[in-house]
Scaffold this motif. Structure first.
Motif, PDB file in Angstrom:
ATOM      1  N   UNK A 277      -6.395   1.471 -10.635  1.00 17.80           N
ATOM      2  CA  UNK A 277      -5.543   1.563  -9.449  1.00 17.80           C
ATOM      3  C   UNK A 277      -6.405   1.530  -8.183  1.00 17.80           C
ATOM      4  N   UNK A 278      -5.947   0.786  -7.158  1.00 17.66           N
ATOM      5  CA  UNK A 278      -6.680   0.660  -5.898  1.00 17.66           C
ATOM      6  C   UNK A 278      -7.692  -0.468  -5.913  1.00 17.66           C
ATOM      7  N   UNK A 279      -7.736  -1.210  -7.024  1.00 17.42           N
ATOM      8  CA  UNK A 279      -8.638  -2.351  -7.130  1.00 17.42           C
ATOM      9  C   UNK A 279      -7.838  -3.586  -7.528  1.00 17.42           C
ATOM     10  N   UNK A 280      -8.406  -4.783  -7.267  1.00 20.19           N
ATOM     11  CA  UNK A 280      -7.748  -6.052  -7.630  1.00 20.19           C
ATOM     12  C   UNK A 280      -8.728  -6.917  -8.398  1.00 20.19           C
ATOM     13  N   UNK A 281      -8.190  -7.681  -9.388  1.00 21.39           N
ATOM     14  CA  UNK A 281      -9.030  -8.541 -10.227  1.00 21.39           C
ATOM     15  C   UNK A 281      -9.501  -9.762  -9.434  1.00 21.39           C
ATOM     16  N   UNK A 282     -10.799 -10.061  -9.520  1.00 22.24           N
ATOM     17  CA  UNK A 282     -11.357 -11.211  -8.797  1.00 22.24           C
ATOM     18  C   UNK A 282     -10.917 -12.531  -9.435  1.00 22.24           C
ATOM     19  N   UNK A 283     -11.249 -13.662  -8.749  1.00 22.35           N
ATOM     20  CA  UNK A 283     -10.892 -14.991  -9.258  1.00 22.35           C
ATOM     21  C   UNK A 283     -11.572 -15.302 -10.582  1.00 22.35           C
ATOM     22  N   UNK A 284     -12.725 -14.640 -10.892  1.00 23.16           N
ATOM     23  CA  UNK A 284     -13.400 -14.890 -12.175  1.00 23.16           C
ATOM     24  C   UNK A 284     -12.697 -14.190 -13.324  1.00 23.16           C
ATOM     25  N   UNK A 285     -11.623 -13.407 -13.033  1.00 20.69           N
ATOM     26  CA  UNK A 285     -10.801 -12.699 -14.015  1.00 20.69           C
ATOM     27  C   UNK A 285     -11.595 -11.654 -14.807  1.00 20.69           C
ATOM     28  N   UNK A 286     -12.714 -11.196 -14.208  1.00 22.25           N
ATOM     29  CA  UNK A 286     -13.575 -10.231 -14.901  1.00 22.25           C
ATOM     30  C   UNK A 286     -13.914  -9.050 -13.998  1.00 22.25           C
ATOM     31  N   UNK A 287     -14.504  -9.315 -12.822  1.00 20.20           N
ATOM     32  CA  UNK A 287     -14.929  -8.256 -11.904  1.00 20.20           C
ATOM     33  C   UNK A 287     -13.753  -7.762 -11.069  1.00 20.20           C
ATOM     34  N   UNK A 288     -13.910  -6.540 -10.453  1.00 22.96           N
ATOM     35  CA  UNK A 288     -12.861  -5.921  -9.645  1.00 22.96           C
ATOM     36  C   UNK A 288     -13.377  -5.635  -8.238  1.00 22.96           C
ATOM     37  N   UNK A 289     -12.483  -5.723  -7.247  1.00 25.65           N
ATOM     38  CA  UNK A 289     -12.817  -5.476  -5.847  1.00 25.65           C
ATOM     39  C   UNK A 289     -11.844  -4.456  -5.282  1.00 25.65           C
ATOM     40  N   UNK A 290     -12.367  -3.443  -4.483  1.00 30.23           N
ATOM     41  CA  UNK A 290     -11.443  -2.477  -3.874  1.00 30.23           C
ATOM     42  C   UNK A 290     -10.425  -3.185  -2.996  1.00 30.23           C
ATOM     43  N   UNK A 291      -9.179  -2.696  -2.982  1.00 26.04           N
ATOM     44  CA  UNK A 291      -8.120  -3.298  -2.152  1.00 26.04           C
ATOM     45  C   UNK A 291      -8.264  -2.753  -0.740  1.00 26.04           C
ATOM     46  N   UNK A 292      -8.552  -3.629   0.278  1.00 23.74           N
ATOM     47  CA  UNK A 292      -8.712  -3.251   1.691  1.00 23.74           C
ATOM     48  C   UNK A 292      -7.433  -3.640   2.411  1.00 23.74           C
ATOM     49  N   UNK A 293      -6.501  -2.668   2.520  1.00 22.55           N
ATOM     50  CA  UNK A 293      -5.193  -2.972   3.140  1.00 22.55           C
ATOM     51  C   UNK A 293      -5.357  -3.366   4.604  1.00 22.55           C
ATOM     52  N   UNK A 294      -6.385  -2.829   5.273  1.00 17.43           N
ATOM     53  CA  UNK A 294      -6.616  -3.199   6.681  1.00 17.43           C
ATOM     54  C   UNK A 294      -7.016  -4.670   6.779  1.00 17.43           C
ATOM     55  N   UNK A 295      -7.976  -5.084   5.929  1.00 21.26           N
ATOM     56  CA  UNK A 295      -8.456  -6.473   5.978  1.00 21.26           C
ATOM     57  C   UNK A 295      -7.358  -7.449   5.591  1.00 21.26           C
ATOM     58  N   UNK A 296      -6.479  -7.007   4.649  1.00 21.79           N
ATOM     59  CA  UNK A 296      -5.407  -7.891   4.184  1.00 21.79           C
ATOM     60  C   UNK A 296      -4.217  -7.885   5.130  1.00 21.79           C
ATOM     61  N   UNK A 297      -4.260  -7.055   6.171  1.00 23.73           N
ATOM     62  CA  UNK A 297      -3.158  -6.990   7.125  1.00 23.73           C
ATOM     63  C   UNK A 297      -1.949  -6.271   6.573  1.00 23.73           C
ATOM     64  N   UNK A 298      -2.134  -5.520   5.508  1.00 22.69           N
ATOM     65  CA  UNK A 298      -1.010  -4.798   4.899  1.00 22.69           C
ATOM     66  C   UNK A 298      -0.958  -3.376   5.453  1.00 22.69           C
ATOM     67  N   UNK A 299      -0.797  -3.281   6.787  1.00 22.16           N
ATOM     68  CA  UNK A 299      -0.699  -1.995   7.470  1.00 22.16           C
ATOM     69  C   UNK A 299       0.159  -2.200   8.703  1.00 22.16           C
ATOM     70  N   UNK A 300       0.535  -1.092   9.384  1.00 21.80           N
ATOM     71  CA  UNK A 300       1.354  -1.215  10.592  1.00 21.80           C
ATOM     72  C   UNK A 300       0.730  -0.450  11.759  1.00 21.80           C
ATOM     73  N   UNK A 301      -0.620  -0.367  11.772  1.00 24.08           N
ATOM     74  CA  UNK A 301      -1.324   0.225  12.916  1.00 24.08           C
ATOM     75  C   UNK A 301      -1.258  -0.728  14.100  1.00 24.08           C
ATOM     76  N   UNK A 302      -0.998  -0.185  15.305  1.00 23.99           N
ATOM     77  CA  UNK A 302      -0.902  -1.047  16.494  1.00 23.99           C
ATOM     78  C   UNK A 302      -2.273  -1.531  16.932  1.00 23.99           C
TER      79      UNK A 302
END
Length: 848
Positions: A363-388
């Motif tokens: 939980x809190x990680x996403x599978x990379x394109x290589x379908x093997x390694x994992x990367x932390x989910x950065x909601x700020x970088x992905x724009x999945x937030x509502x901060x002004x």
């Protein structure tokens, strides 16, 4: 049987003409045949060569059994176009057929052989033209050059329709083209000689073949299997399943298997001309007797495979489904767990399936394109937030913050700027400009900010000299307006001033001259005028009316001055005051052709007895001198003949003798035509009858075809143009066209005969010999009887010239042109007589 009969006839047609002339011609009897000669009459075939070709056809016909129930013959000639000279049904007797051949006139254009073959196939060999069902069709092509179009495809089509084609080439003919046209075998259907004079030698080569014996019966033919006779020859054939060898005699069995002419999938078993199919070991032949199928041992049902049975050649083996492995017994299958065996490279989570695996993340990680390694989910970088403003990231979560000068709202997302101006936390005199957490001061329009950046001072542009007013500057804070002194007005640019010019603005009542000063004016007069008492109007000074001049006859007044002149017929002396009578006949270029008669202040021309003054009032002539523009269109085709062309030129000169030729009178142009059109001389080249007649006698005879329509087009578009001497239409000079021809036109005359008459050209048509009356009447103007002439003999054309009246008088009532007798121009004579009488009365009046 049909092919034998056709070959016999062709041999007869192409070659029998060379038989010796000493004895009577022998006719070979054969079955009925429909024969068409296709002869090349292109421009490369010279006249004497065409005569040789004509004789060649007649000699061949003399050896044939001609008749509607025997041999039928048609003749078609071609060049750039194709023309049927006579069809298969036209003649039942040799003498009428020979006459038809002798009347052929060569087309003398290009070499469209493919077009001609297509024409014969579609037009000559049809029932309507005499073609008989179940009777052999034979075409003999005689040509001397390379075709200018494609022949191979149309020749194939003709042969497929059952037409046997013989190609006879002469001199410049192309052998490849001959072979493309002719029927096989080429040695019997293609012939090539060096010249037309040698064309008769074909008869010598094939005389014995014409009525020969059956060589299969009476000679050692050497054929291994079958001998087939043809007139004067034979050829060998083979039984079904065999082919003829290159020696033309022996036969070889046809091995369809060896030649690859079979559709067996595996094994081909050959016999002469046929084959059967078979299969290799482990295969069986299908019901189509061609393809093979491998024997399926799995289908016998005696295997014990856990998953799948796979058939192979002569046996079978077991196979497991994907993700399973076959055990040592060769039949049982076991699932493969790669996660449990540690055979994976997942960074966090491994999910197993038989023989495979997939990776997943916490939980809190996403599978990379290589379908093997994992990367932390950065909601700020992905724009999945509502901060002004500011987003602070952690794996799978975020918090909000604000930039400097802003404060975070209670919702912990939005930000509000800190407004010091609104909160009154500033010391600006006029304007406070807020930015988050800070402010700046500014001034209203027309003011400038002081050095303390807080207080404001008004801007006086007039005092600072920052204006461009010409006279008066009126200041307001940061701006100015311009004005003018009394007697001036402000310009449109609102800056410069212009003196008020009442004269230029028309705000005055001076009759002639207005003298302006700013806002005022005074009046004055032009030279030769005097200002009235009202100081506005002017009166001209008339020296003639006041008697202040010394002119002998006429005083011409101008304001303040005068000049002298004389009455008509008098001239002013060098003192510019007195006058002297003048003799117009001796002092001006009167242009009278015969005699000038002086009158006071004028003159008129007279002519000798028997002649009349012409329309120009200066030249003399008889009533036949009506002015016309005449273009002679003379046929110079080959059928006219040189000696007759000389008679035509005399005819032209006889016509010219009846005209009053001059630069201002009648103009004559001469155009000769045959297959092309040539201007011998235009309307503006010669100005006397003698010059025209001499030029006519020097004209060279053109020969060739008869393109009357092309000549009419040339006359309309070129000969009657102003560049070639035709006078403008608005001068009402009649335009006359005279066409002289001895035969039928080879092109259409309708269009340009009609256009010539619609253009106002009066058309005459003169025909001799074989000229077609319908064409002559179509050329001639209405009424046709007055514009159409015909004679059967060239020797009689001089009579036509005597009767041909080209003299015209204008018809005043309708503005039309009427052809009249040369001595019947009553209106012209009456006009000239009335004019002479008036001139004489005027002379007597001045003398008295």
């Amino acid at each position: 049987m049909k092919m034998r009969l056709v070959f016999l006839l062709l041999t007869l047609v192409v070659l029998v003409a060379a038989r010796p002339k000493s004895g009577p011609k022998q006719k070979c009897k054969s079955g009925p045949v429909d024969l068409v000669f296709l002869i090349d009459s292109s421009r490369s075939v010279r006249p004497h060569e065409f005569e040789t070709m004509r004789k060649f056809m007649i000699d061949i016909l003399s050896t044939l059994d001609i008749g509607l129930n025997a041999t039928r013959v048609g003749v078609v000639q071609y060049s750039s176009q194709v023309r049927t000279e006579f069809s298969l049904k036209a003649h039942a007797k040799l003498d009428t057929m020979v006459k038809g051949i002798n009347e052929i006139i060569p087309l003398a254009q290009g070499t469209m052989t493919g077009l001609a073959i297509k024409f014969v196939m579609d037009t000559a060999f049809v029932a309507e033209e005499g073609d008989r069902p179940k009777v052999p069709n034979v075409m003999v092509i005689v040509t001397d050059g390379r075709p200018q179009d494609r022949v191979a495809e149309v020749a194939i089509e003709a042969r497929e329709k059952g037409i046997e084609i013989f190609a006879v080439g002469v001199a410049r003919a192309d052998m490849a083209s001959l072979r493309a046209m002719a029927s096989p075998p080429f040695e019997d259907h293609v012939f090539l000689v060096e010249s037309f004079d040698l064309i008769h030698q074909f008869g010598l080569q094939f005389q014995d073949k014409l009525c020969g014996v059956d060589l299969c019966v009476e000679s050692k033919h050497g054929c291994e299997q079958v001998c087939e006779s043809s007139p004067g020859s034979f050829h060998c054939l083979c039984l079904p399943g065999y082919s003829l060898n290159e020696d033309g005699k022996t036969c070889a069995a046809i091995d369809l298997c060896a030649e690859g002419k079979h559709d067996c999938e595996q094994i081909c078993n050959a016999s002469p001309g046929v084959f059967t199919c078979d299969c290799n070991a482990g295969y069986k032949l299908n019901n189509d007797k061609k393809s093979c199928t491998m024997i399926d041992f799995c289908s016998f049902g005696n295997h014990s495979c856990d998953h799948e049975c796979v058939s192979v050649l002569n046996g079978y083996h077991c196979r497991c489904q994907e993700g399973h492995r076959l055990l040592e017994n060769g039949k049982t299958c076991q699932a493969i767990d790669l996660c449990a065996e540690g055979k994976h490279d997942c960074e966090q989570i491994c999910n197993a399936s038989p023989g495979a695996f997939t990776c997943d993340c916490n939980a809190g990680y996403t599978l990379n394109d290589d379908k093997k390694a994992c990367t932390p989910i950065d909601l700020c970088a992905e724009g999945k937030h509502d901060c002004e403003q500011i987003c602070i990231s952690a794996p799978g979560v975020f918090t909000c913050d604000c930039n400097a000068g802003y404060t975070l709202n209670d919702d912990k997302k939005a930000c509000t700027p800190i407004d010091l101006c609104a909160e009154g936390k500033h010391d600006c005199e006029q304007i406070c400009i807020s930015a988050p957490g800070v402010f700046t001061c500014d001034c209203n329009a027309g003011y400038t900010l002081n050095d303390d950046k807080k207080a404001c001072t008004p801007i006086d542009l007039c005092a600072e000299g920052k204006h461009d007013c010409e006279q008066i500057c009126n200041a307001s804070p940061g701006a100015f307006t311009c004005d003018c002194n009394a007697g001036y007005t402000l310009n449109d640019d609102k800056k410069a001033c212009t003196p008020i010019d009442l004269c230029a603005e028309g705000k005055h009542d001076c009759e002639q001259i207005c003298n302006a000063s700013p806002g005022a004016f005074t009046c004055d007069c032009n030279a030769g005028y005097t200002l009235n008492d009202d100081k506005k109007a002017c009166t001209p000074i008339d020296l003639c009316a006041e008697g202040k001049h010394d002119c002998e006859q006429i005083c011409i007044s101008a304001p303040g001055v005068f000049s002298c002149d004389c009455n008509k017929g008098f001239k002013l002396n060098t003192d510019k005051k007195t006058c002297t009578d003048m003799d117009m006949c001796n002092t001006v270029k009167h242009g009278c052709e015969h005699q000038c008669v002086n009158t006071p202040g004028s003159f008129y021309c007279i002519c000798p007895e028997g002649q009349l003054l012409q329309e120009d009032g200066k030249s003399c002539g008889t009533c036949k001198s009506a002015n016309i523009d005449l273009v002679l269109l003379i046929d110079g085709s080959k059928s006219v003949r040189p000696q007759n062309f000389e008679l035509v030129k005399k005819f032209v000169n006889q016509v010219v003798d009846s005209l009053d030729v001059s630069a201002h009178g009648t103009r004559v142009g001469f155009v000769q035509y045959s297959s092309r059109v040539r201007t011998e001389f235009p309307l503006n080249m010669y100005h006397t009858a003698a010059e025209i007649k001499a030029a006519v006698m020097k004209v060279d005879y053109m020969e060739k075809g008869t393109m009357t329509g092309l000549a009419l087009k040339h006359m309309l578009e070129n000969s009657f143009s102003e560049s070639e001497g035709a006078r403008p239409l608005d001068r009402n000079i009649p335009r006359i066209g005279l066409v002289f021809t001895d035969g039928r036109s080879q092109d259409d005359i309708t269009e340009f005969a009609k256009k010539a008459k619609e253009a106002g050209i009066t058309m005459y048509a003169v025909g001799v010999g074989k000229a077609v009356e319908d064409e002559l009447r179509e050329i001639a103007s209405e009424p046709t009887e007055k514009h159409f002439y015909y004679t059967t003999d060239f020797s009689a054309i001089s009579t036509i010239a005597e009767n041909l009246k080209l003299n015209i008088c204008p018809a005043e009532s309708q503005g039309e042109i009427e052809v009249k007798d040369p001595c019947a121009c009553e209106s012209l004579v009456e006009f000239q007589q009335a004019t002479m009488s008036s001139l004489e009365q005027l002379t007597q009046k001045h003398i008295l």
